[in-house]
Scaffold this motif. Structure first.
Motif, PDB file in Angstrom:
ATOM      1  N   GLN A   9     -77.226 -63.472  20.761  1.00 44.83           N
ATOM      2  CA  GLN A   9     -76.352 -64.581  21.143  1.00 44.83           C
ATOM      3  C   GLN A   9     -76.604 -65.838  20.322  1.00 44.83           C
ATOM      4  OE1 GLN A   9     -77.779 -63.795  25.401  1.00 44.83           O
ATOM      5  NE2 GLN A   9     -75.880 -64.917  25.765  1.00 44.83           N
ATOM      6  N   TRP A  10     -77.604 -65.811  19.480  1.00 49.41           N
ATOM      7  CA  TRP A  10     -78.035 -67.003  18.755  1.00 49.41           C
ATOM      8  C   TRP A  10     -77.497 -66.984  17.327  1.00 49.41           C
ATOM      9  CZ3 TRP A  10     -81.913 -70.438  20.931  1.00 49.41           C
ATOM     10  CH2 TRP A  10     -82.311 -70.074  22.223  1.00 49.41           C
ATOM     11  N   LEU A  21     -67.017 -71.135  14.155  1.00 48.30           N
ATOM     12  CA  LEU A  21     -67.181 -70.797  15.564  1.00 48.30           C
ATOM     13  C   LEU A  21     -65.856 -70.900  16.323  1.00 48.30           C
ATOM     14  CD1 LEU A  21     -70.648 -72.327  16.478  1.00 48.30           C
ATOM     15  CD2 LEU A  21     -70.069 -69.974  15.942  1.00 48.30           C
ATOM     16  N   LEU A  22     -64.989 -71.826  15.912  1.00 50.74           N
ATOM     17  CA  LEU A  22     -63.665 -71.889  16.531  1.00 50.74           C
ATOM     18  C   LEU A  22     -62.861 -70.630  16.238  1.00 50.74           C
ATOM     19  CD1 LEU A  22     -62.682 -75.620  15.872  1.00 50.74           C
ATOM     20  CD2 LEU A  22     -63.032 -74.543  18.111  1.00 50.74           C
ATOM     21  N   GLU A  23     -63.109 -70.015  15.092  1.00 50.60           N
ATOM     22  CA  GLU A  23     -62.437 -68.766  14.741  1.00 50.60           C
ATOM     23  C   GLU A  23     -62.998 -67.577  15.513  1.00 50.60           C
ATOM     24  OE1 GLU A  23     -61.555 -70.006  10.056  1.00 50.60           O
ATOM     25  OE2 GLU A  23     -63.189 -68.624  10.569  1.00 50.60           O
ATOM     26  N   ARG A  24     -64.117 -67.812  16.201  1.00 48.63           N
ATOM     27  CA  ARG A  24     -64.803 -66.734  16.908  1.00 48.63           C
ATOM     28  C   ARG A  24     -65.071 -67.186  18.345  1.00 48.63           C
ATOM     29  NH1 ARG A  24     -70.178 -63.651  14.578  1.00 48.63           N
ATOM     30  NH2 ARG A  24     -70.799 -62.582  16.474  1.00 48.63           N
ATOM     31  N   PRO A  25     -64.043 -67.320  19.162  1.00 47.87           N
ATOM     32  CA  PRO A  25     -64.236 -67.831  20.516  1.00 47.87           C
ATOM     33  C   PRO A  25     -65.080 -66.889  21.369  1.00 47.87           C
ATOM     34  CG  PRO A  25     -62.013 -66.985  20.234  1.00 47.87           C
ATOM     35  CD  PRO A  25     -62.646 -66.976  18.882  1.00 47.87           C
ATOM     36  N   CYS A  26     -65.767 -67.455  22.347  1.00 41.49           N
ATOM     37  CA  CYS A  26     -66.564 -66.642  23.261  1.00 41.49           C
ATOM     38  C   CYS A  26     -66.132 -66.923  24.689  1.00 41.49           C
ATOM     39  CB  CYS A  26     -68.061 -66.904  23.077  1.00 41.49           C
ATOM     40  SG  CYS A  26     -68.634 -68.492  23.718  1.00 41.49           S
ATOM     41  N   ALA A  27     -66.436 -66.009  25.590  1.00 44.80           N
ATOM     42  CA  ALA A  27     -65.997 -66.129  26.978  1.00 44.80           C
ATOM     43  C   ALA A  27     -66.820 -67.139  27.759  1.00 44.80           C
ATOM     44  CB  ALA A  27     -66.060 -64.765  27.665  1.00 44.80           C
ATOM     45  N   ASP A  29     -72.595 -66.310  27.000  1.00 48.53           N
ATOM     46  CA  ASP A  29     -72.835 -67.554  26.276  1.00 48.53           C
ATOM     47  C   ASP A  29     -73.274 -67.293  24.840  1.00 48.53           C
ATOM     48  OD1 ASP A  29     -72.282 -68.914  28.593  1.00 48.53           O
ATOM     49  OD2 ASP A  29     -74.363 -69.428  29.053  1.00 48.53           O
ATOM     50  N   ARG A  30     -73.279 -68.363  24.033  1.00 49.18           N
ATOM     51  CA  ARG A  30     -73.847 -68.302  22.691  1.00 49.18           C
ATOM     52  C   ARG A  30     -74.535 -69.628  22.388  1.00 49.18           C
ATOM     53  NH1 ARG A  30     -68.226 -68.525  19.090  1.00 49.18           N
ATOM     54  NH2 ARG A  30     -67.513 -70.567  19.821  1.00 49.18           N
TER      55      ARG A  30
END
Length: 428
Positions: free
Chosen positions: A303-304, A322-328, A406-407
């Motif tokens: 996650q890091w 990171l905006l191109e790779r959204p997380c829940a 999370d990330r």
């Protein structure tokens, strides 16, 4: 003049070098060039071909991709970079492998002998390391040496070697204490690596005009991104590159994989290698870009995400990726920075992706405390959920509170990322 007994271990050598010169950075080529001359490094070439890479951001990823591409084409390589994350040996790689202690010590011994051969010459830690690395490279005579400029360009120790191809990645404000805040002047300093009659590969889209002015003054051939070479946006079938060879012959590659590093730098590496006389084989290029890895640059460990970005330009790139790779879940930012860096600019760039912040203190004279780092975040209404005395302490606090979805983005300094890498290794 005789030298005191020389250290027997790499650790002892590094401790000696750190204590030997009162100034960590001292720009200027006279001293280092004199020792290089005494060592015979200016009598010939350290490698069949030399590519020098300067810039504010993107140097490390460009060097990594140059090395991977060259090795995929069967070339023997040597790379010199700085700083390191966990081990000094990372700075010099020979055919993709970190130099062993014996190779580095032999280089230090050669520098020390030359430094004292006549009127003693004072050298900084970085200058000794650079000359020692050049000594090791020259003894090996690889097909390609890739040299990363440590700071600036014109007065950097690496600039004692004439490159066949000079690369400038990006130019932004950083290291203001040494380079100032005038982008035109910073551009002139970076462009100091350019040589007359040799290609100058410009990999940044917003370089100050001073770079081209220096190229014109020196008679360097400008080969610029989105002019002489370009790359497409990635799609389902990969991305495409178009450039040219040494005689201007058009070149193109299709179906290239995303290396997980900036594509502008990948395109720049391809163009620089082509101008160094390497015939680009599509399969080799695809293999190299698919396999290249660079610790501390968009490096995912579960996650890091670890990245050494420490100025607003680098932080903006991180936020975009990171905006191109959204997380829940939530995006936590673990931030540790030195006191001479633009914390406000970095925080502003990262704010769009940060749900919560953990600030950490770094050590040393240039350190910034977690409390001081939290102030500009709070001023922007950012949620500072914890302040820690060290990166490790911040990571331990955060690890206990992460949800599976999370990330964490770890950034702000090489020291911050190095500490978390060491913590991750220690914890398995």
């Amino acid at each position: 003049m005789t030298s005191p007994s020389l250290p027997a271990s790499l650790g002892a050598w590094l401790a000696r070098l750190e204590a030997a010169h009162p100034v960590g950075i001292e720009l200027g080529l006279e001293r280092v060039a004199e020792v290089a001359r005494r060592m015979g490094l200016l009598d010939g070439r350290p490698a069949a071909r030399v590519i020098t890479v300067a810039g504010t951001n993107g140097k490390g990823s460009t060097v990594a991709m140059l090395e991977a591409l060259a090795r995929a084409h069967g070339l023997s390589t040597a790379t010199y970079t700085s700083p390191h994350l966990l081990r000094y040996n990372e700075r010099l790689c020979l055919d993709g492998q970190e130099a062993d202690d014996a190779t580095l010590i032999a280089g230090f011994e050669a520098v020390e002998a030359a430094r004292l051969d006549g009127e003693p010459v004072s050298l900084t830690y970085f200058e000794v390391g650079t000359l020692g690395a050049l000594h090791a490279i020259a003894r090996r005579q690889p097909d390609l040496a890739i040299l990363e400029v440590g700071l600036g360009g014109r007065l950097d120790a690496v600039n004692v070697i004439d490159p066949d191809v000079a690369v400038i990645t990006t130019i932004a404000r950083d290291h203001a204490a040494f380079l100032g805040n005038d982008l035109m002047q910073i551009g002139r300093e970076k462009a100091g690596i350019l040589r007359g009659g040799r290609p100058a590969v410009l990999g940044g889209l917003d370089l100050p005009i001073s770079v081209r002015e220096v190229a014109a003054e020196r008679g360097a051939e400008v080969v610029a991104l989105d002019e002489a070479f370009e790359r497409s946006e990635p799609g389902a079938e990969g991305w495409c590159w178009q450039g040219r060879g040494p005689q201007g012959k058009p070149l193109s590659l299709a179906g290239l994989p995303d290396p997980g590093l900036p594509l502008d730098n990948a395109a720049t590496a391809l163009q620089a290698l082509a101008l160094a006389g390497v015939g680009l084989a599509p399969a080799a290029c695809r293999r190299a870009l698919a396999e290249v890895r660079l610790p501390g640059r968009m490096q995912w460990l579960g996650q890091w995400c670890l990245d050494v970005g420490h100025n607003p330009h680098a932080a903006s790139y991180l936020a975009k990726r990171l905006l191109e790779r959204p997380c829940a879940g939530r995006t936590w930012v673990l931030l540790g920075m030195l006191g001479d860096k633009d914390a406000e600019g970095v925080i502003e760039a990262l704010a769009p992706i940060a749900d919560a912040w953990v600030t950490v203190s770094l050590e040393g004279e240039r350190a910034r405390s977690a409390a001081a780092l939290a102030e500009p975040i709070a001023a922007r209404q950012g949620d500072v959920v914890h302040r820690a005395d060290s990166p490790q302490a911040g990571a331990e606090w955060l690890e206990a509170r992460l949800a599976p979805e999370d990330r964490v983005l770890v950034c702000g300094s090489f020291f911050t990322v190095a500490a978390i890498l060491a913590w991750k290794q220690a914890s398995g």
